[in-house]
Scaffold this motif. Structure first.
Motif, short mmCIF file in Angstrom:
data_model
loop_
_atom_site.label_atom_id
_atom_site.label_comp_id
_atom_site.label_asym_id
_atom_site.label_seq_id
_atom_site.Cartn_x
_atom_site.Cartn_y
_atom_site.Cartn_z
N THR A 10 44.39 41.49 48.15
CA THR A 10 44.14 40.16 47.62
C THR A 10 43.41 40.29 46.30
O THR A 10 42.41 41.01 46.21
CB THR A 10 43.27 39.36 48.61
N VAL A 12 40.80 39.69 43.98
CA VAL A 12 39.47 39.10 44.01
C VAL A 12 38.69 39.66 42.82
O VAL A 12 38.65 40.87 42.61
CB VAL A 12 38.73 39.43 45.33
N THR A 14 34.88 39.68 40.92
CA THR A 14 33.49 39.44 41.31
C THR A 14 32.56 39.53 40.11
O THR A 14 32.85 40.18 39.10
CB THR A 14 33.02 40.45 42.36
N SER A 79 32.54 35.38 43.72
CA SER A 79 33.79 36.06 44.03
C SER A 79 34.92 35.04 43.87
O SER A 79 34.90 34.01 44.54
CB SER A 79 33.80 36.60 45.46
N ARG A 80 35.87 35.36 43.02
CA ARG A 80 37.02 34.48 42.81
C ARG A 80 38.21 35.07 43.55
O ARG A 80 38.59 36.21 43.32
CB ARG A 80 37.33 34.36 41.33
N ASP A 81 38.79 34.28 44.44
CA ASP A 81 39.96 34.69 45.19
C ASP A 81 41.10 33.77 44.78
O ASP A 81 41.22 32.65 45.28
CB ASP A 81 39.68 34.58 46.69
N GLU A 82 41.91 34.23 43.85
CA GLU A 82 43.00 33.41 43.31
C GLU A 82 44.06 33.10 44.36
O GLU A 82 44.68 32.05 44.33
CB GLU A 82 43.64 34.09 42.10
N SER A 83 44.26 34.00 45.32
CA SER A 83 45.29 33.74 46.33
C SER A 83 44.90 32.57 47.23
O SER A 83 45.76 31.88 47.75
CB SER A 83 45.56 35.00 47.17
N ARG A 84 43.61 32.35 47.42
CA ARG A 84 43.12 31.21 48.21
C ARG A 84 42.72 30.05 47.33
O ARG A 84 42.46 28.96 47.84
CB ARG A 84 41.93 31.63 49.06
N GLU A 139 31.49 27.80 49.18
CA GLU A 139 32.82 27.98 48.60
C GLU A 139 33.21 26.71 47.87
O GLU A 139 32.89 25.61 48.32
CB GLU A 139 33.86 28.31 49.67
#
Length: 156
Positions: A10, A12, A14, A79-84, A139
């Motif tokens: 994934t 991510v 940070t 933390s950036r989670d582009e998939s979510r 979040e």
């Protein structure tokens, strides 16, 4: 016989930094979070940018005002989670007391920070950390089309 499934990691990104547990440290945490969001493609004056920066400001202010232990810093992690389509904010301090979620009276000047966090974050909570203290996390949805609705919890 089928080929084994391979999961792709994934994506991510940070950002992590320690700050002095002072008003200046809280302000710097907010400014650096704003800079990082812009670098991640969420510019100033967009809803995602301004919401994350406000959440960082509230959590950092709480770490400085209520979580301060003399001689100890607080830490900010994004933390950036582009998939979510979300950013997770973590603010860690060394004070053992958990934040109180009390509604202040109408004449009180403060005490509304966690109510604001609860209203703006898609989810948030508090967890113990290794060593003394706790981590307050939140979040924030960056891309609503990717965020899956789910139950809100107050602990991780």
């Amino acid at each position: 016989m089928s080929a084994p499934r391979v999961q792709t990691p994934t994506p991510v990104d940070t950002f992590a930094q320690r700050f002095s547990a002072t008003r200046r440290g809280a302000r710097l945490a907010r400014l650096l979070a704003a800079h990082q969001l812009t670098a991640w493609g969420h510019p100033h004056a967009t809803e995602a940018h301004d919401t994350v920066v406000l959440l960082v400001a509230e959590l950092a202010a709480n770490a400085v005002l209520h979580g301060r232990v003399p001689g100890r810093d607080f830490a900010l992690s994004l933390s950036r989670d582009e998939s979510r389509g979300v950013v997770r904010i973590k603010v860690t301090d060394t004070h053992p007391a958990r934040p109180a979620r009390l509604a202040p009276g109408p004449d009180e000047d403060g005490g509304r920070g966690l109510l604001l966090v609860d209203a703006l974050a898609s989810d948030w909570g508090v967890r113990d950390r290794f060593g003394p203290g706790k981590t307050v996390w939140a979040e924030c949805v960056l891309r609503p089309e990717l965020a899956a609705p789910g139950p809100r919890s107050l602990t991780e």
